[in-house]
Scaffold this active site. Structure first.
Site, PDB file in Angstrom:
ATOM      1  N   CYS A 199      39.623  46.704  35.323  1.00 37.22           N
ATOM      2  CA  CYS A 199      39.030  47.463  34.223  1.00 37.22           C
ATOM      3  C   CYS A 199      37.682  48.037  34.628  1.00 37.22           C
ATOM      4  O   CYS A 199      36.666  47.344  34.588  1.00 37.22           O
ATOM      5  CB  CYS A 199      38.893  46.564  33.002  1.00 37.22           C
ATOM      6  SG  CYS A 199      38.118  47.389  31.602  1.00 37.22           S
TER       7      CYS A 199
ATOM      8  N   CYS B 202      35.005  48.019  31.951  1.00 34.23           N
ATOM      9  CA  CYS B 202      34.392  46.707  31.722  1.00 34.23           C
ATOM     10  C   CYS B 202      33.401  46.371  32.838  1.00 34.23           C
ATOM     11  O   CYS B 202      32.301  45.887  32.579  1.00 34.23           O
ATOM     12  CB  CYS B 202      35.432  45.587  31.729  1.00 34.23           C
ATOM     13  SG  CYS B 202      36.939  45.935  30.843  1.00 34.23           S
ATOM     14  N   ASP B 203      33.799  46.593  34.074  1.00 33.08           N
ATOM     15  CA  ASP B 203      33.073  45.993  35.191  1.00 33.08           C
ATOM     16  C   ASP B 203      32.385  46.983  36.125  1.00 33.08           C
ATOM     17  O   ASP B 203      31.633  46.573  37.006  1.00 33.08           O
ATOM     18  CB  ASP B 203      34.039  45.127  36.020  1.00 33.08           C
ATOM     19  CG  ASP B 203      34.654  44.009  35.174  1.00 33.08           C
ATOM     20  OD1 ASP B 203      33.947  43.502  34.290  1.00 33.08           O
ATOM     21  OD2 ASP B 203      35.820  43.655  35.390  1.00 33.08           O
TER      22      ASP B 203
END
Ligand code: NAP
Length: 304
Positions: free
Chosen positions: A132, A135-136
């Protein structure tokens, strides 16, 4: 007696549905599945969930969701749904040898990112291995990264990561992308992105953090190493809908077809990644879970 509302799945969509349904006195029963909390429990910091300006760990966020759902009386069964029968009303939901009846059902079983299944991948997940970018990606400022895959997700992830990383190598197993031309063209034109064709990742290297990947050329069999600080898998997601096949309308990729949150079966609603091929965010899943609970409540009211 049949449950008023049974919720299948306990990610952001399911738990938000539970909070709303419990506060509406529907006394919901949730079957939480074998990965309670869903995909967020396999991420680390969540920095884009509104309300947490300093960020929050994924597992902790889901623990908070769960506490809030339980506070209003949601009953939670810690097991997997093994079969459903939506052909008759009340609906039947099997959980191993237990059988439940429900007047309405919310499906929020989510989707699972596909993983390569190579050495080092599991151990380094959250430590440089991710599925992701939204997300990261933020944690890889000025770092070198690899993205695995050749579809639109891989293009999108790679382009998103150019905001942070100094260099991105897309590793694709064939010599042409599956992605739409417009996305592939954008990738090809980007100065920070390189493409490694005909290549698969056979191992992810690193001690506590990712330091590189081993690559095999699918045509020559030659192996090499590429030094990177992170590897993003973009080889697709699989919606968790096996148990609903033949019971409810699914699209070609297996996602539940919804109109708002209504499925093809009257009284069965769906929300979150299991029915969302576009956004796939915790906050959008929570929003769909809320909508599903409101729709179920109205549907039950109308029947009474
Ligand atoms: P996808 O289109 O199924 O692509 C998956 C990619 O991963 C393919 O290139 C595939 O290679 C590769 N792959 C699969 N298993 C692999 C393995 N074990 N090892 C190495 N590579 C592997 O999935 P997606 O990119 O997630 O897209 C899903 C759907 O969402 C698509 O319909 C897509 O168009 C859509 N989407 C659209 C957008 C957008 O328009 N902005 C963004 C994201 C997704 P092969 O090509 O060799 O099969």
């Amino acid at each position: 007696m049949a449950e008023k509302l049974l919720i299948i799945g306990s990610g952001p969509a399911g738990l938000t549905a539970a909070i709303y349904a419990a506060r509406a006195n529907l006394d919901p029963l949730m079957v939480e599945g074998m990965e309670p909390g869903g995909q967020l429990t396999i991420t680390t910091d969540v920095e884009n969930y509104p309300g947490f300006p300093d960020g929050i760990m994924g597992p902790e966020l889901m623990e908070q969701f769960r506490k809030q759902a339980e506070r209003f009386g949601t009953r939670i069964v810690s097991s997997n749904v093994t079969a459903v029968d939506f052909s008759e009303h009340p609906f039947k939901v099997e959980v191993g040898s237990d059988s439940y009846e429900a007047q309405s059902v919310i499906i929020s079983t989510g989707a699972s990112a596909r993983w390569l299944g190579v050495k080092g991948e599991d151990r380094l997940r959250g430590f440089g291995v991710s599925a992701c970018a939204t997300c990261d990606g933020f944690f890889f400022r000025e770092k070198e990264l690899a993205v695995v895959g050749g579809g639109d997700s891989a293009m999108e992830e790679a382009l998103f990561l150019t905001k942070f990383a100094s260099k991105i190598t897309i590793i694709h197993r064939r010599d042409e992308f599956r992605a739409s031309k417009i996305m592939a063209d954008r990738v090809a034109a980007h100065e920070k992105i390189e493409i490694l064709w005909d290549s698969t990742v056979t191992e992810i290297l690193g001690g506590d953090l990712v330091t590189g990947v081993t690559i095999e050329n699918t045509k020559t069999g030659a192996t090499s190493e590429l030094a990177v600080d992170g590897v993003f898998m973009a080889i697709g997601h699989t919606p968790n809908t096996d148990i609903f096949m033949g019971q409810i309308e699914l699209d070609d990729a297996g996602y539940i077809v919804v109109d708002g949150t209504r499925t093809s079966v009257d009284g069965v609603f769906a929300g979150g990644d299991v029915a969302d091929t576009v956004y796939r965010q915790a906050v959008t899943a929570a929003g769909m879970g809320c909508a599903a609970a409101l729709d179920a409540e109205r549907w039950l009211d109308a029947r009474e």
